[in-house]
Design a protein around this motif. Structure first.
Motif, PDB file in Angstrom:
ATOM      1  N   GLU A 110     -10.375  -7.433  -2.341  1.00  0.00           N
ATOM      2  CA  GLU A 110      -9.663  -7.793  -3.658  1.00  0.00           C
ATOM      3  C   GLU A 110      -8.350  -8.385  -3.529  1.00  0.00           C
ATOM      4  O   GLU A 110      -7.855  -9.404  -4.361  1.00  0.00           O
ATOM      5  CB  GLU A 110      -9.365  -6.344  -4.277  1.00  0.00           C
ATOM      6  N   ILE A 111      -7.597  -7.955  -2.700  1.00  0.00           N
ATOM      7  CA  ILE A 111      -6.571  -8.780  -2.029  1.00  0.00           C
ATOM      8  C   ILE A 111      -6.568 -10.028  -1.860  1.00  0.00           C
ATOM      9  O   ILE A 111      -5.682 -10.927  -2.296  1.00  0.00           O
ATOM     10  CB  ILE A 111      -5.528  -7.810  -1.160  1.00  0.00           C
ATOM     11  N   LEU A 132       0.774  -1.229  -0.102  1.00  0.00           N
ATOM     12  CA  LEU A 132      -0.169  -0.029   0.018  1.00  0.00           C
ATOM     13  C   LEU A 132       0.850   1.218   0.038  1.00  0.00           C
ATOM     14  O   LEU A 132       0.448   2.296  -0.358  1.00  0.00           O
ATOM     15  CB  LEU A 132      -0.914  -0.056   1.394  1.00  0.00           C
ATOM     16  N   GLY A 186     -14.286  -4.161  -0.923  1.00  0.00           N
ATOM     17  CA  GLY A 186     -13.427  -3.247  -1.400  1.00  0.00           C
ATOM     18  C   GLY A 186     -11.865  -3.819  -1.398  1.00  0.00           C
ATOM     19  O   GLY A 186     -11.693  -5.025  -1.829  1.00  0.00           O
ATOM     20  N   MET A 187     -10.818  -3.217  -0.967  1.00  0.00           N
ATOM     21  CA  MET A 187      -9.581  -3.572  -0.978  1.00  0.00           C
ATOM     22  C   MET A 187      -9.498  -4.829  -0.400  1.00  0.00           C
ATOM     23  O   MET A 187      -8.458  -5.626  -0.840  1.00  0.00           O
ATOM     24  CB  MET A 187      -8.427  -2.586  -0.410  1.00  0.00           C
ATOM     25  N   ASP A 188      -9.728  -5.066   0.903  1.00  0.00           N
ATOM     26  CA  ASP A 188      -9.546  -6.259   1.796  1.00  0.00           C
ATOM     27  C   ASP A 188     -10.156  -7.556   0.729  1.00  0.00           C
ATOM     28  O   ASP A 188      -9.360  -8.403   0.743  1.00  0.00           O
ATOM     29  CB  ASP A 188     -10.364  -6.339   3.044  1.00  0.00           C
ATOM     30  N   TYR A 213      -2.568  -3.458  -7.222  1.00  0.00           N
ATOM     31  CA  TYR A 213      -2.933  -4.981  -7.196  1.00  0.00           C
ATOM     32  C   TYR A 213      -2.328  -5.784  -8.005  1.00  0.00           C
ATOM     33  O   TYR A 213      -1.961  -7.080  -7.634  1.00  0.00           O
ATOM     34  CB  TYR A 213      -4.510  -4.733  -7.679  1.00  0.00           C
TER      35      TYR A 213
END
Length: 443
Positions: A349-350, A252, A345-347, A280
């Motif tokens: 997607e990762i 990040l 969200g980001m959580d 990503y």
């Protein structure tokens, strides 16, 4: 001789008959209990041996005898792997296996009890998957599995957090001896359990691939070389029997990315003449390079014939609700209820990237016929539901001893020890037990 009274005789006969019926009823019930009706199928009175073993090894909760399916259906149920991703946190008054004073390997910033955290309710929860039970951690079982082996935790500070949780749980039955440390930073350490000739180590590698970390003295951005594995741990890969990978948070930060000796792009790099590409795809490339390197080196080397088991611990979400330097940055003291907090969200997607890369690596490793085994330790959702498990302001000792300060540093990323992260290792053990039940040919 007197004259008999017929009414009295009839009354006596009725009383004797009633007493006989009352006596007969309990005798009949006892007979049915000890001698079941012979025309009942035998499957109704005897459980298959495999079912009994499954319950005794998987959970301390007695099996339910209601609506018992036929034997063939039971086998299918037992063979279905447990989905640890979906479930809920439920009360558990047993508490953790260890505490902040009985384990000497806890990093100071995660020793919440020692640092004066006033509430302890966060210690009394356990993860309950929807369709199965997650057993309590068994230190002796874990040590038996890693006897004469080396397990390495590789990645960022979340890898270290999980490692220290594991050491604390194992230390309840056997003392880990620190046999190597890299110096004051403690970024590379190794312990040995003499009782089982087992080694556990941690390798600091926040990108997994080669990189230069930003520093106060140098540029305020990281440099990542996405096509080259980090040799600080990669050079010792041949001596590793288990590799536990954990990365995410360092991606990040601002960074410039390199591939094939040229700049690929950057993330948050104002002032540079580079293309902004986010992080990503970069995380995906770094993880792919790492897993491919493990497969190529362990699969094609003589040492690789002994095999390697690889675990990728998925992303652990942070829980900041405000500024990192305010007292209430992660103030919750209880888990989120089911559906109160959704993974997005980001959580999300990762997590997807990490699981997809593990599945892709499984396909690549299949050519080596079981020498390399991989699995995702999917903890993202169960971690998301535990905003109460972070040190918060108690990353420092007694932060409010002199009253509430205007600025107080908070840690809403790492996990208290003991705490929810102990569950990561409970699931890890279940994966290892599954592998143990299905050994490689050479094992």
């Amino acid at each position: 001789m007197g004259i008999s009274n017929p009414n009295r005789d009839q009354s006596l006969t009725k009383k004797l008959f009633s007493l006989f019926l009352y006596a007969l009823l309990p005798i009949s019930l006892l007979s049915l209990y000890f001698y079941p009706i012979p025309f009942l199928p035998s499957t109704q009175t005897e459980l298959p041996h495999s079912t009994i073993i499954s319950h005794s090894s998987a959970s301390s909760t007695p099996p339910s005898f209601t609506s018992t399916p036929p034997s063939s259906e039971k086998v299918e149920t037992l063979d279905t792997p447990c989905d640890y991703f979906n479930g809920k946190w439920i009360r558990d008054r047993r508490g953790p296996l260890y505490n902040g004073t009985t384990c000497g390997t806890i990093k100071e910033g995660q020793n919440c009890i020692k640092h004066g955290r006033p509430d302890s309710d966060y210690l009394n929860w356990r993860w309950k998957p929807n369709q199965c039970n997650l057993p309590r951690f068994e230190p002796n079982t874990f040590l038996q599995i890693i006897t004469n082996k080396h397990i390495a935790f590789v990645g960022d500070s979340m890898a270290r957090n999980q490692l220290e949780s594991l050491l604390c749980m194992l230390s309840t039955v056997s003392t880990p001896n620190l046999v190597y440390t890299s110096g004051v930073d403690n970024k590379f350490r190794k312990w040995n359990f003499v009782s089982h000739n087992a080694s556990v180590s941690v390798y600091w590698s926040p990108f997994l691939v080669q990189g230069v970390e930003k520093s106060n003295e140098g540029p305020n951005h990281n440099k990542l070389y996405l096509d080259l594995v980090d040799e600080k741990w990669g050079k010792e890969m041949e001596f590793m029997d288990f590799i536990v990978i954990s990365v995410g948070h360092w991606f990040l930060h601002p960074a410039v990315y390199y591939e094939n000796d040229s700049v690929l792009g950057c993330h948050y790099c104002p002032g540079f003449n580079h293309t902004e590409i986010g992080f990503y795809d970069v995380l995906r490339k770094a993880l792919r390079t790492t897993l491919n390197s493990i497969i190529d080196r362990k699969g094609n080397s003589i040492k690789g014939s002994n095999g390697v088991d690889v675990i990728v611990t998925t992303f652990s979400p942070a829980h900041f609700e405000g500024e990192w330097d305010k007292a209430g940055a992660c103030p919750k003291t209880k888990p989120y209820r089911n559906r109160e907090k959704e993974l997005e969200g980001m959580d999300d997607e990762i997590r997807k990237i990490e699981i997809e890369e593990v599945e892709s690596a499984k396909v690549k490793s299949s050519e080596f016929e079981g020498i390399i085994r991989l699995e995702a330790l999917d903890i993202t959702k169960l971690a998301l539901l535990r905003p109460d498990g972070h040190p918060g302001p108690y990353m420092n000792p007694f932060p409010f001893a002199n009253g509430v300060q205007e600025h107080v540093q908070n840690d809403c990323v790492h996990w208290c020890l003991p705490g929810p992260i102990d569950t990561w290792n409970e699931i890890f053990l279940e994966i290892m037990k599954k592998w143990k039940e299905n050994p490689r040919i050479e094992e």
